[in-house]
Design an enzyme around this catalytic site. Sequence first.
Site, mmCIF file in Angstrom:
data_model
loop_
_atom_site.group_PDB
_atom_site.id
_atom_site.type_symbol
_atom_site.label_atom_id
_atom_site.label_comp_id
_atom_site.label_asym_id
_atom_site.label_seq_id
_atom_site.Cartn_x
_atom_site.Cartn_y
_atom_site.Cartn_z
ATOM 1 N N TRP A 130 -0.385 31.111 19.754
ATOM 2 C CA TRP A 130 0.623 31.316 18.703
ATOM 3 C C TRP A 130 0.323 32.698 18.117
ATOM 4 O O TRP A 130 -0.717 32.911 17.509
ATOM 5 C CB TRP A 130 0.513 30.230 17.633
ATOM 6 C CG TRP A 130 1.389 30.460 16.463
ATOM 7 C CD1 TRP A 130 2.705 30.853 16.477
ATOM 8 C CD2 TRP A 130 1.037 30.311 15.082
ATOM 9 N NE1 TRP A 130 3.181 30.950 15.189
ATOM 10 C CE2 TRP A 130 2.183 30.621 14.318
ATOM 11 C CE3 TRP A 130 -0.131 29.938 14.404
ATOM 12 C CZ2 TRP A 130 2.195 30.581 12.923
ATOM 13 C CZ3 TRP A 130 -0.118 29.892 13.026
ATOM 14 C CH2 TRP A 130 1.035 30.203 12.307
ATOM 15 N N ASP A 211 -7.153 23.726 13.943
ATOM 16 C CA ASP A 211 -5.920 23.969 13.209
ATOM 17 C C ASP A 211 -4.951 22.815 13.506
ATOM 18 O O ASP A 211 -4.513 22.647 14.643
ATOM 19 C CB ASP A 211 -5.341 25.316 13.708
ATOM 20 C CG ASP A 211 -4.069 25.708 12.995
ATOM 21 O OD1 ASP A 211 -3.742 25.097 11.959
ATOM 22 O OD2 ASP A 211 -3.393 26.642 13.468
ATOM 23 N N LYS A 246 5.254 20.769 8.468
ATOM 24 C CA LYS A 246 6.063 20.009 9.428
ATOM 25 C C LYS A 246 5.944 18.511 9.157
ATOM 26 O O LYS A 246 6.935 17.804 9.165
ATOM 27 C CB LYS A 246 5.620 20.273 10.862
ATOM 28 C CG LYS A 246 5.004 21.611 11.119
ATOM 29 C CD LYS A 246 5.981 22.693 11.457
ATOM 30 C CE LYS A 246 5.273 24.036 11.444
ATOM 31 N NZ LYS A 246 6.036 25.134 11.923
#
Length: 401
Positions: A130, A211, A246
Site C-alpha cells: 500500500w 497493521d 472501515k
Amino acid sequence: MFRELGDYANDPIEGMFARLAADKFAGKIDLGIGVYRDQSGKVPVMQAVRQAEKIMLDKRLSKSYMTPFGNLAYCRDIERLVFGADHPVLAERRIVSAQTPGAGCALRLGAEIVHDLSPESRVWASTPVWFHQLEFFTKAGLDILPYRYYDRENSAPQFDAMLEDLAGMRAGDVLLLHGCCHNPTGHDLSLEQWQAVTDVVLGTDAIPFVDIAYQGFGRGIEQDVAGTQLMLAQVPQALLTVSSSKSFGVYRDRAGMLSIITPTDAAGTTGIRRKLRDSARQLYFMAPDHAATVVHEILSSSELEQLWRDELDDLRQNISEKRAELRRTIEAENPGFDAGFIGQQLGMFSCLPITDAEQRTLEDEYHIYMLPDARVNVAALNAARAITVAKAFRAIRDRRA
Ligand SMILES: Cc1ncc(COP(=O)(O)O)c(C=O)c1O
C-alpha cells in the site's frame, strides 16, 4: 519559499485522482479510493453508528481537550476486539496504547517512535505494498527493504520467497505485516504461515509491526485477528496499529490506535508511555474524539455491539458476493482465464494481472480508475460495473494476442 514547489503530477496516487476528477465521462468508474459502497454506489453509515451518535447527542458530552493519548476507553475496547479477553499481552499488561486520528497517523507515530529509538532499524515491507504506507516510514527517516509477497503477474502468493527475504532481517529491524485483508492484494497468510513468520521474527530478533485496517472484512471479526494474536503471544515486543475507518465506517471522523507491546523483560511501561505521549503531542498534539466515542458507545452496549456485528457480517457477505460476481463475470468474458484468485482473496482489494501501460489504457479508453499495481476496490463494484470491468479486461488481453 513557496516558489520552489513543483507540482505533484508525478505522484502515482494523486496523479490518478487528478485524471479521475478531470474525466467528464458520466459513467466513469472509481475503483481507487478504499471505501465500501452499497449496491447504489453510496458509502453507507452504519445504523449502530447513527444510534450511538444519537445517544452521544442526548448525553451532551464535553468538547474540552483530551490528552495526547486520546480516548483511552476506546483503546481498551479496541484492545479487547483485537486480542480477545484472555490474551497474554493483556493479562501481563504489556501493552501501551494511544488513540490516534486514524491508523494513518498511528503508522506515522509508530514510525517516528521507531526512528527516535533506533534510527538504524530498517523497515521490511511487502511487494506489492500500500503505497501510502511507505511514506509514513520514509518521512520518519527510516529505510525500507522490500520482501516478496505476491506475484501480481501470475496472481500467486510467494510465501517461500517471503521467508527467504525475511531471513535477511537483522535484530531491531521492523517487519510490517497486515493483520488481515492485505492492501493491495487481498492475499492473507494462513495460521501456519503466521507461525512460520513468527519463527523467523524470533530467530532474527526483528520487531513485528502489525497493521489491522479491515477487521471483520475478511473471514469474520474474530478470525481476522487470529494470526495477529498467534504472533503477538510469542514475540517479546511489537507495534500494532488498528483502524476503525472501515470496520465502523467512520472514515472521515478519524479513529485509530497505536499500541506498543512492551518487551517481556522491560522494567515497566512508564518510559514507553511517556515516549508515546510526547511523540503524539509533537506530531499532531491530540486526536479528534467523535469517532472514538462512537466506537466506545457501540462496544459498551451489548445491543449496539450486536447490531454492529450483524451489520459488519452483512457487509462482509456483500463483499464476498461482489468477489464471486466479479470472478464469474471476468471468466465469462475471458474464456480460459482463471479468476479464482478474486474469489479466494479477502477484504476490499485485489490486483489485476495487467501492466502499468494497460492500466493507463483502462483509464484513457474505458474510464476505469485504479490505484498503482492495478488495485481494484472490489467493494466499490456492482453488477453493471463488474461487467464493464470484465469487458475492458478482455479488450486489454485481446490486444496482447
Ligand atoms: C492497511 C491500511 N492501514 C492503514 C490505513 C489507514 O486507515 P485510516 O487512517 O483511515 O484509519 C489503511 C487505509 O486504507 C490501510 O489500508
